[in-house]
Design an enzyme around this catalytic site. Structure first.
Site, PDB file in Angstrom:
ATOM      1  CE  LYS A  60       2.654   1.606   3.014  1.00 40.33           C
ATOM      2  NZ  LYS A  60       4.007   1.831   2.484  1.00 40.33           N
ATOM      3  CE1 TYR A  99       4.089  -0.347   7.118  1.00 39.43           C
ATOM      4  CE2 TYR A  99       5.912   0.523   5.835  1.00 39.43           C
ATOM      5  CZ  TYR A  99       4.743  -0.196   5.904  1.00 39.43           C
ATOM      6  OH  TYR A  99       4.224  -0.772   4.771  1.00 39.43           O
ATOM      7  CG  ASP A 112       6.664   1.755   0.707  1.00 35.11           C
ATOM      8  OD1 ASP A 112       5.813   2.253  -0.069  1.00 35.11           O
ATOM      9  OD2 ASP A 112       6.354   1.100   1.721  1.00 35.11           O
ATOM     10  CG  HIS A 168      -1.204   1.506   5.105  1.00 37.23           C
ATOM     11  ND1 HIS A 168      -0.195   1.693   6.016  1.00 37.23           N
ATOM     12  CD2 HIS A 168      -0.938   0.315   4.541  1.00 37.23           C
ATOM     13  CE1 HIS A 168       0.643   0.673   5.979  1.00 37.23           C
ATOM     14  NE2 HIS A 168       0.199  -0.183   5.097  1.00 37.23           N
TER      15      HIS A 168
END
Length: 295
Positions: free
Chosen positions: A73, A48, A43, A106
């Site tokens: 996401k 990120y 994931d 997200h």
């Protein structure tokens, strides 16, 4: 590995490896370690800033792509139909894959409907095997399930022993939406790893508190994606399929619920403003060509 079956028939591992707050410098090594341990669900997210490292690790691992359940996401600044679609294709490029197993929106802000229509179309095209949402509270989850052409398959939310999302679980089950827990340990806040109830149950099964908390989630039918940068803890978190908590143990943990976030509320207007400012700052950084940061 155990699996859940999503509402479109796709099978998803109940345990995965999450790379939130894993730096770019460590991410490739961590994902390689996780795949070595046996994880087959990964994931990540656009926000990120480590999708490229995840993709590189998958390629170097030698594990066939079809054996890996890969999730990313879409971040808020990419919402709206055209931007969301383009951002998913860019994520696929970074992840070095021709398809994604799951893509989530997200956050529940901005043009979520336009962004979700992009996911629906990519799903129809076979680029995405499943689509869903993240951080959508119960009302928004039901809204999305009722008013979109393709019902979300997953809702990834904060779930741990102190915020158990019991109401969300009831409604998710009603609408056939799979709950997935981010921060399944609550990042250890409020003394989760040292709680006497968890410690007593762990001693009973000769397991660690982390293993008990993951097992509790899995037995509730919730998918978990614990994060660690240490291979020993990856192994520990992975070894949760050789014991079963009793009904009494499940009830004892259920009693720990405070029904409050350990982090923040998406319904707090101050938090919404914080997200707005963050998106604006990211845009300024992008326009000025500055290095992106993890958020």
């Amino acid at each position: 590995m155990d699996y859940v079956t999503l509402n479109n028939g796709v099978k998803m591992p109940v345990l995965g490896y999450g790379v939130y707050q894993v730096t770019r410098e460590e991410c490739e090594r961590c994902v390689l370690d996780a795949l070595k341990v046996g994880y087959r669900s990964l994931d990540t997210a656009q926000s990120y800033f480590n999708e490229e490292q995840v993709g590189s690790a998958i390629q170097k691992s030698g594990v066939p792509r079809e054996e890996i359940f890969l999730t990313t996401k879409v971040w808020v600044e990419h919402y709206g139909y055209e931007q969301a679609k383009a951002s998913v294709l860019e994520s696929m490029r970074k992840l070095r894959t021709e398809y994604l197993d799951l893509v989530l929106l997200h956050q529940p802000f901005s043009d979520t409907y336009g962004a979700y229509r992009a996911l629906e179309d990519l799903y129809d095209e076979g680029r995405l095997r499943a689509i869903g949402i993240s951080n959508f509270y119960v009302d928004r989850m039901v809204d999305f399930a009722a008013f979109n052409r393709v019902k979300p398959m997953v809702n990834q939310v904060e779930i741990h022993i102190f915020n158990q999302q019991k109401t969300a679980k009831e409604w998710a089950d009603k609408y056939g939406i799979q709950l997935e827990a981010w921060a399944p340990f609550g990042e250890g806040r409020k003394g989760a790893f040292d709680h006497p109830v968890i410690a007593e149950i762990a001693a009973q099964y000769q397991k660690t508190p982390a293993q008990v908390m993951l097992r509790w989630q899995i037995q509730r039918g919730i998918v978990v994606i614990p994060k660690t940068t240490h291979i020993e803890r990856m192994e520990e978190n992975f070894n949760v399929f050789d014991f079963t908590l009793s009904d009494g143990d499940m009830a004892a943990i259920a009693a720990l619920d405070t029904a409050e976030s350990s982090f923040f509320s998406h319904q707090d207007p101050h938090m919404v403003e914080w997200f707005v400012k963050m998106v604006e700052e990211r845009k300024r950084q992008h326009d000025s060509g500055k290095e992106e940061k993890n958020w």
